[in-house]
Design an enzyme around this catalytic site. Sequence first.
Site, PDB file in Angstrom:
ATOM      1  N   ASN A   1       0.794  -1.223   0.000  1.00 39.12           N
ATOM      2  CA  ASN A   1       0.000   0.000   0.000  1.00 39.12           C
ATOM      3  C   ASN A   1       0.830   1.278   0.000  1.00 39.12           C
ATOM      4  OD1 ASN A   1      -2.830  -0.841   0.246  1.00 39.12           O
ATOM      5  ND2 ASN A   1      -2.092  -1.842   2.096  1.00 39.12           N
ATOM      6  N   ASP A   2       1.676   1.404   1.000  1.00 45.79           N
ATOM      7  CA  ASP A   2       2.323   2.690   1.241  1.00 45.79           C
ATOM      8  C   ASP A   2       3.681   2.829   0.567  1.00 45.79           C
ATOM      9  OD1 ASP A   2       0.191   3.411   2.886  1.00 45.79           O
ATOM     10  OD2 ASP A   2       1.103   2.390   4.606  1.00 45.79           O
ATOM     11  N   VAL A   3       4.348   1.701   0.284  1.00 46.21           N
ATOM     12  CA  VAL A   3       5.745   1.786  -0.144  1.00 46.21           C
ATOM     13  C   VAL A   3       5.899   2.330  -1.561  1.00 46.21           C
ATOM     14  CG1 VAL A   3       6.562  -0.021   1.408  1.00 46.21           C
ATOM     15  CG2 VAL A   3       5.771  -0.625  -0.889  1.00 46.21           C
TER      16      VAL A   3
END
Lengths: 473, 110
Positions: free
Chosen positions: A397-399
């Site tokens: 999700n965030d990387v």
Amino acid sequence: MTLFAFVIGVVFLAAATLFVVGLHLMRLPSTARRGNLISAGGMAIAVIATIVFSLVTANGSWIGWLALVLGAAAGAAFGIVRARTVKMTDIPQLVSIFNAVGGGAAAAVAFADFVLHSSGLRLDLTSSIPIVLDVVIGSVTFSGSLIAAGKLQGVISGSPITFPGARIVNVLAIVIALAAGVFAIVVGNNVLLLVVVLLASLLFGVLMVLPIGGADAPVIVSLLNAFTGLAVAMAGFAINNQALIIAGALVGAAGTILTLQMAKAMNRSVLAIVLGGFGTGDSSSSAPDDAQDLSNVRELTADDVAVQLAYAQHVMIVPGYGLAAAQAQHEIAELAKLLLAHGIDVKYAIHPVAGRMPGHMNVLLAEANVPYEQMLQLDEANVAFDNCDVALVVGANDVYNPDARKPGNPVSGMPILDVDHAKSVVILKRSMRPGYAGISNPLFTDPKTGMFFADAKKGIADITAAVKEYVPS
Amino acid sequence: MIATLFGNLAIFVLSLLVGVEVIGKIPSTLHTPMMSGANAIHGVVLAGAVITASLANSPLGYALTFVAGALAAANVFGGYVVTDRMLQMFTRRAPAPSAAPTADDQKDPS
């Protein structure tokens, strides 16, 4: 110093050299295994030299040796069995457990040394100070690492556990531990005081780790690893053993560096993590459910994804926590193998904190027989994305959130994979839920992105089956 | 006493610096095995347990020796074995395609 003690000292230095050489060889995948074996050789030399030294110089009773042999046999059996049978996805927990026992052992050694001298004169400050520090650090590591392992395993809730006044109890515990420690040093031979130090420190370890989110747990494991190193070094000071001092310092440095690197890759400060209460735990369980508007999302089927992959030249796979959680490393490796067999270039882009701890994803892929040459680190991967036809993101999700390049949000400044530089993006995840940072990813609604909602394991298997229809076999 | 302490302190500080230098060069690819390997190294506290055993002279001392021995041995043996298991997967060149994975899948409860 007798000649004999000198010779033993030199052997300790040789063992320490082997530890350093071993760690040095761990910088390349091809030599890392040899490095670990060399380090184990250093360990054998250090322990055998200590046994020889003790047999010659000390005049203890056979009961002590019997207790050691029985204890060591039980411990070794436990360690070997767990190490042989652990699933690769559970490695972080096991590392944490081995860390706990190391800290506990260091505390026990220091405690025993204190007991030994309790009947006689006041202990010299050069012994009593390291003993007390060792008991404090060792006990905190012991209980803290066990709690961290419980959180990683899911035995203890991954969400931060707090109760009213928790912080006050926490501060009280460490104040009591330190105060009793100072008294123990001043009095110099009161075992009861050291028991208070031990219990208060154990309590502090528990309370320190409970409020930390499950997603932050690996950072704490690494930090506690550094603590164990320091505890072992303190034990070395207490019993004047240089092998313990050197090895402990090496591990202390290793744990500290790794903790800082990990915190940086997660865009969090170590202090914020230790103060706790923020980490939302496993992204799948407790992340806020403010799902984005689905109307802007282009939803794909396994068949759509297969077409894209089958007609691509360069494919980049971006594995994330979801892949590790679903244990889909074998499925993704099989898909990659199929594509490679048809002349499609497949690489893996691995973010430093992909998986459950740094480098964990590499271990999982290695388990699925992926050659390490195909695993690209952040910098290499970001060059390759410019030339990539399809980026297949699995359970992350965030990387790769492009918002990290903009100021003013939770991921600002975090090092990311430039997935948005690929010509086309496929994101396989279970739902539109945001990840650990709790914010939406603008790439989900980008025109060149297609979302494939599925469990990682089943989704990849479906894609693989569909790809087989398109590539001539 | 104070001279010994100084000698040991010097060793400690220099070892910290060596640790920083060596560990800083390890790529993130290998951070998990490295952490596990460093974990095994602090199992050298087993040498401390040996000293404890050789000096113990009371029931409490024997009990602490047993505990220290058990915990330290679990640390050393478990740490090195699991690190080796991980690294062996990085070094194998000719993969046996399906034998190992299936064995693991069967143990997998999910």
